[in-house]
Every structure is written in C-alpha cells, then in structure tokens.
Scaffold this active site. Sequence first.
Site, PDB file in Angstrom:
ATOM      1  N   LYS A  74      59.542  11.562 -13.619  1.00 35.00           N
ATOM      2  CA  LYS A  74      60.797  12.023 -13.046  1.00 35.00           C
ATOM      3  C   LYS A  74      61.092  11.195 -11.809  1.00 35.00           C
ATOM      4  CE  LYS A  74      63.015  16.208 -11.189  1.00 35.00           C
ATOM      5  NZ  LYS A  74      62.848  17.639 -10.849  1.00 35.00           N
ATOM      6  N   LYS A  85      56.279  11.900 -10.094  1.00 35.27           N
ATOM      7  CA  LYS A  85      57.565  12.346  -9.556  1.00 35.27           C
ATOM      8  C   LYS A  85      57.848  11.559  -8.286  1.00 35.27           C
ATOM      9  CE  LYS A  85      60.080  16.535  -8.184  1.00 35.27           C
ATOM     10  NZ  LYS A  85      59.973  18.007  -8.015  1.00 35.27           N
ATOM     11  N   ARG A  98      60.739  14.567   1.153  1.00 35.21           N
ATOM     12  CA  ARG A  98      59.461  14.989   0.579  1.00 35.21           C
ATOM     13  C   ARG A  98      58.539  13.789   0.352  1.00 35.21           C
ATOM     14  NH1 ARG A  98      63.052  18.592  -3.135  1.00 35.21           N
ATOM     15  NH2 ARG A  98      62.978  20.591  -2.046  1.00 35.21           N
ATOM     16  N   TYR A 132      70.502  17.811 -18.854  1.00 34.57           N
ATOM     17  CA  TYR A 132      71.565  18.814 -18.777  1.00 34.57           C
ATOM     18  C   TYR A 132      72.548  18.675 -19.924  1.00 34.57           C
ATOM     19  CZ  TYR A 132      69.431  19.265 -14.223  1.00 34.57           C
ATOM     20  OH  TYR A 132      68.509  19.443 -13.227  1.00 34.57           O
TER      21      TYR A 132
END
Length: 323
Positions: free
Chosen positions: A248, A196, A217, A313
């Site tokens: 991701k 990620k 992050r 999505y």
Amino acid sequence: MFPEQRPRRLRTTPAMRRMVSETTLRPRQLILPMFVAEGLDAPRPIASMPGVVQHTRDTLRKAAVEAVNAGVGGIMLFGVPEKRDAQGSGAVDENGILNVALRDLRSELGDSTVLMADTCLDEFTDHGHCGVLDADGVVDNDATLRLYAEMGVAQAEAGAHVLGPSGMMDGQVGVIRRALDEVGHSETAILAYSIKYASAFYGPFREAVDSQLKGDRKTYQQDLGNAREAMRELELDLAEGADMVMVKPALSYLDIIKAAADISPVPVAAYNISGEYAMVEAAAANGWIERERTVLEVLTSIRRAGADLILTYWAAEAATWLD
C-alpha cells in the site's frame, strides 16, 4: 518477405485478444473498502472521493449486499466513531461502531463473502496516530501491540473472517496471531499490511475517517525510496504467521508489488488507495479521460504487477463491467 514476425495477428478481433490475454481481472479479485460512521441518520458523502460515503449501519448492510451480489471477493470495513480518546478505546469496545457493524454484516451476509476488518487505532484516537503515544509524544510500539491484540480478538468475535493490521508496528502480526489462537480463533486469517509507505496519496482517506492526525506517520510507515526494506518487512510478517500480505499504495509501487509477488508463498494484495481513486475521478469528471477504460486499465496494471487481490473503491462498480 519483411516483416516475418507479425504480432498484430493476435490482436485482430475482440475474441482473439480475449483468448490470448495474459492478465485476468475478475470480480472475485476485488475487495471493497467501506466506511461506517456512528451517529448518522443518512449516508455522508466524502467530498474528495466522489461516489464514496460514510454509511449508516442500515445503508452499510444494503450496499454490502449489493456489492456481494455484484461478485466482489470481500469487504474491508473501517469504523468512524463519534468520540475518540488517547487510547482509541472505541476500537476494543464490543459496542464500538466497527465491532457493531461487523456483527451486522456477518449476520446479513454469513459466509457468502469474506468480511475483513481494519485492525488499527488511527480512526479511534484523538491524536490520529496508529498507536498510543508515550510521554514524549512518540508512538509506543509495544504498548500499541497489546491493544492490537485486544482489538483483533474483539473483531474476530464480532464476525470478521480476516483481520487487517495496518499500523506498521513491529511484531503486530505475531502478537495478533497468538492472541487469536489463545482464545480459539485459530481460523481467523490475517491480511498483513506488510509494506505500507508514508504516502502523499492518503489525503482523501483522512477525510473519509475524519482523521485527527497532525503531522505525519514517517516514524512507522516506510520511506518511499526503500525497496529492500520492504522485502524485509514482508519476510518478517510471513515469519510471524501472515496468511496474506499487502502493498500500500499500489500505483506508485508497482515494482514493489512485483518484488513481493516474486517471493511471497501466500497471496499478495495491493491497496488502490484514496488519492489514486480521487485523481482518476477528478480527471474523468473534467472529461480529460474515459472513466471506465481508465479504471480497468489501473486495476489491470496492479494485477499485471503481481497482485492476487486488489482493494479498490471501484470494486462493486468494476465487477459489473467484467464479463
């Protein structure tokens, strides 16, 4: 006569192209991420993700049934609480919005789909990080692991078939696996967010979960230039017992998906994330691209790179387009 080789012969008709197609895209390979928010009496649109909403518990059930009927392979659920604290207490509370909604969906859908849960604290913390902070304001890896273990057990007991630890804490897969096995949830699978990246494409998602994050992050998500490190993360998660692994984001990391698929003995997923979705939707809304063709091209490219599963999505809608 020249040319002797004529590849166009295999492109002459739709039936010919379909017969020789090398990459398949099927509804069962698509996983729909969904958001459920506490305290709503009607779905709340997410402005940066046209067509995506924060659901109420009731509208979540209805939309989930429709997605499953369309043929999607699974649902990944995210919870948005009304109140947050430094420990992310709502994540482990059996009456927290995510665990309540998991029970709703398991009751509604049973085993007719694969119900997945986001196993991370970021939606539940008042600072927006994926773990708890130490006295210096740095994410405390090992203290966070203890909460992940508790969270994972709560989600399994609420009905999740699959847990999705997405916080990029060192050792998260092993800790959750042991916690599940110790309380008898040995059949609950783990889809590890193994690779990620600290991506700029997460922006719309932060609106979707009402993120409280200030800053970034980068101390726990991966640097965007690193590929060898990604393979190390993958191998560590496999050694800790991951049943599936994930890359991701997807589109800027197709090479990483390919590298992961080349070495992984378990299914590889890729997350077609919020910023990727938003770019296509914005361009289509302006008439600059053909929406359906572009969506299917995006999803096919992720499959072609090697992903067995795609979180997107567009999952429910795309499923209706596929023959």
